[in-house]
Write a protein that holds these residues in place. Structure first.
Motif, short mmCIF file in Angstrom:
data_model
loop_
_atom_site.label_atom_id
_atom_site.label_comp_id
_atom_site.label_asym_id
_atom_site.label_seq_id
_atom_site.Cartn_x
_atom_site.Cartn_y
_atom_site.Cartn_z
N UNK A 59 -1.82 -4.73 -2.61
CA UNK A 59 -2.46 -5.77 -1.80
C UNK A 59 -3.41 -5.13 -0.80
N UNK A 60 -4.56 -5.79 -0.61
CA UNK A 60 -5.56 -5.24 0.31
C UNK A 60 -5.81 -6.14 1.52
N UNK A 61 -5.39 -7.41 1.46
CA UNK A 61 -5.55 -8.28 2.62
C UNK A 61 -4.39 -9.25 2.73
N UNK A 62 -4.30 -9.93 3.88
CA UNK A 62 -3.18 -10.81 4.17
C UNK A 62 -3.23 -12.10 3.37
N UNK A 63 -4.37 -12.43 2.79
CA UNK A 63 -4.50 -13.67 2.01
C UNK A 63 -4.11 -13.45 0.55
N UNK A 64 -3.96 -12.20 0.13
CA UNK A 64 -3.61 -11.91 -1.24
C UNK A 64 -4.75 -12.10 -2.22
N UNK A 65 -5.98 -12.13 -1.71
CA UNK A 65 -7.14 -12.36 -2.57
C UNK A 65 -7.84 -11.07 -2.98
N UNK A 66 -7.36 -9.94 -2.48
CA UNK A 66 -8.00 -8.66 -2.79
C UNK A 66 -6.94 -7.60 -3.02
N UNK A 67 -7.25 -6.65 -3.86
CA UNK A 67 -6.30 -5.57 -4.15
C UNK A 67 -7.04 -4.27 -4.42
N UNK A 79 1.42 3.13 -22.07
CA UNK A 79 1.44 1.79 -21.45
C UNK A 79 2.01 1.89 -20.04
N UNK A 80 1.57 2.91 -19.32
CA UNK A 80 2.05 3.12 -17.96
C UNK A 80 1.59 2.05 -16.99
N UNK A 81 2.19 2.05 -15.82
CA UNK A 81 1.92 1.04 -14.79
C UNK A 81 0.63 1.34 -14.05
N UNK A 82 -0.26 0.37 -14.01
CA UNK A 82 -1.46 0.46 -13.18
C UNK A 82 -1.14 -0.12 -11.81
N UNK A 83 -1.38 0.65 -10.77
CA UNK A 83 -1.08 0.21 -9.41
C UNK A 83 -2.13 -0.80 -8.94
N UNK A 84 -1.65 -1.94 -8.44
CA UNK A 84 -2.53 -2.95 -7.85
C UNK A 84 -1.93 -3.34 -6.50
N UNK A 135 0.83 -1.21 0.00
CA UNK A 135 0.00 0.00 0.00
C UNK A 135 0.86 1.26 0.00
N UNK A 136 1.92 1.25 0.80
CA UNK A 136 2.82 2.42 0.86
C UNK A 136 3.52 2.63 -0.48
N UNK A 137 3.96 1.53 -1.09
CA UNK A 137 4.62 1.62 -2.39
C UNK A 137 3.65 2.13 -3.46
N UNK A 138 2.42 1.62 -3.42
CA UNK A 138 1.41 2.07 -4.37
C UNK A 138 1.07 3.53 -4.18
N UNK A 139 0.94 3.94 -2.93
CA UNK A 139 0.61 5.34 -2.65
C UNK A 139 1.71 6.27 -3.11
N UNK A 140 2.96 5.86 -2.90
CA UNK A 140 4.09 6.69 -3.35
C UNK A 140 4.11 6.80 -4.86
#
Length: 278
Positions: free
Chosen positions: A149-157, A142-147, A69-74
Motif C-alpha cells: 500500500x502506498x496511500x491511506x485511500x488504498x488507491x496506490x501501491x 510463480x513467486x509472490x509479487x509484492x504490492x 510497506x514494512x512487510x513488503x520490504x522484509x
C-alpha cells in the motif's frame, strides 16, 4: 428609580446570571485542563471537530500503510539475501566447471568436481525454496509479487516483481536445470558459459529487487513523516494551550468568588426594608 420590593430582587437576578455565566466558563476551562483539548467533541466546535476527525482517520489509516510497506520490504530483503546466496553458489559452480574443463584432468578428479558441482546446484534449489517471509516467496516458480500500500485511500501501491531464480527458471534460464552436470571436459566448458549467463541474470534480478527495497524504504520514511505532520496538524486544531487555560482558571475562580459575594449582597438588600416598619 429602582423598585424596592421583596418579590422582585433585580440585583440578585443580575448577580445570579453573572455567576452562572462564570460557572459555565469555569466548567469549560476545567474540561480543557482535564482532557488537554479545546475541542473535545462536536459541540465544542463542530467544523473544527469534523476536520480533526477526518485527519485522525487519515493518520490512523497510515498505520496500515506502514505495516504493508514494512512487510513488503522484509519480503524483498529476504529474497535479496537468498538471491545473493544463489549468486555465490553460481560463482562456486563456475569454479568447479572451469576446473573440470581442463583436458589434462583425470576422470577421478573430474568426477569429484562434478559431485561438488551437483551439491552446489542442489543447494540453489533449497535456498530458493526457503526464501520465504510471512508465507511469501519471490524467488520460486510463480513467486509472490509484492504490492505494498502506498496511500491511506488504498488507491496506490508500490510493486516489486517476483524474480524466478529456481533451477530452470526465467532468471537462471531453462538450460541450467535441476539435472545439469558434466562428465567430460567439453561438457564442463559449455557449463562455464551457462554460469556466466546465469550470473549476469541473477545480478540483474538482484538489482531490480534492491531498487524495489529502496523504493519501499523511502516511501516508508515519507509515510512516517506524513503521519507525524497530520498528528501535529490535529493537535494545532484541537489541543488546548494549558498555560493559557491555567491563567484563565485562576481568573475565573476569583470571578466566581466575587460573584458569590455579589449575590450574597443582593440577597441581603431586601432585609433593609424591615427598617421601614420599625
Amino acid at each position: 428609580m429602582a423598585l424596592n420590593s421583596v418579590n422582585t430582587n433585580v440585583g440578585a437576578m443580575i448577580a445570579l446570571q453573572n455567576l452562572n455565566s462564570t460557572n459555565s466558563e469555569l466548567a469549560t476551562v476545567q474540561a480543557r485542563i482535564n482532557t488537554g483539548k479545546k475541542v473535545g467533541s462536536a459541540k465544542d466546535n463542530g467544523a473544527v471537530w469534523a476536520i480533526a476527525q477526518s485527519q485522525r482517520s487519515e493518520s490512523t489509516a497510515l498505520n496500515s500503510v506502514k505495516e504493508s510497506l514494512q512487510r513488503g520490504q522484509s519480503t524483498v530483503d529476504v529474497a535479496m539475501a537468498a538471491g545473493e546466496t544463489v549468486s555465490d553458489l553460481l560463482v562456486q559452480m563456475k569454479e568447479k566447471a572451469l576446473a573440470a574443463s581442463d583436458t589434462t584432468l583425470n576422470t577421478t578428479s573430474r568426477n569429484a568436481l562434478a559431485e561438488d558441482f551437483k551439491a552446489l546446484r542442489d543447494q540453489i534449489g533449497k535456498t530458493v525454496a526457503n526464501a520465504e517471509f510471512n508465507g511469501a516467496n519471490m524467488l520460486k516458480t510463480s513467486g509472490t509479487t509484492v504490492q505494498a500500500l502506498a496511500n491511506a485511500k488504498g488507491t496506490s501501491s508500490i510493486t516489486v516483481q517476483a524474480q524466478n531464480m529456481g533451477l530452470g527458471g526465467t532468471v537462471l534460464t531453462a538450460s541450467l536445470s535441476s539435472t545439469v552436470t558434466f562428465t567430460t571436459a567439453t561438457q564442463a566448458k559449455g557449463i562455464v558459459s551457462l554460469m556466466n549467463t546465469a550470473l549476469d541474470k541473477v545480478s540483474t534480478a538482484l538489482t531490480k529487487l534492491g531498487t524495489g527495497s529502496k523504493a519501499l524504504g523511502t516511501h516508508l520514511d515519507f509515510t512516517t513523516k506524513l503521519q507525524d505532520s497530520l498528528d501535529a496538524g490535529v493537535g494545532n486544531l484541537v489541543d488546548a494551550d494549558l498555560a493559557k487555560e491555567s491563567a484563565r482558571l485562576q481568573a475565573l475562580q476569583t470571578k466566581q468568588q466575587l460573584g458569590i459575594q455579589a449575590l450574597s449582597i443582593a440577597n441581603s438588600s431586601s432585609s433593609t426594608l424591615l427598617s421601614l416598619f420599625r
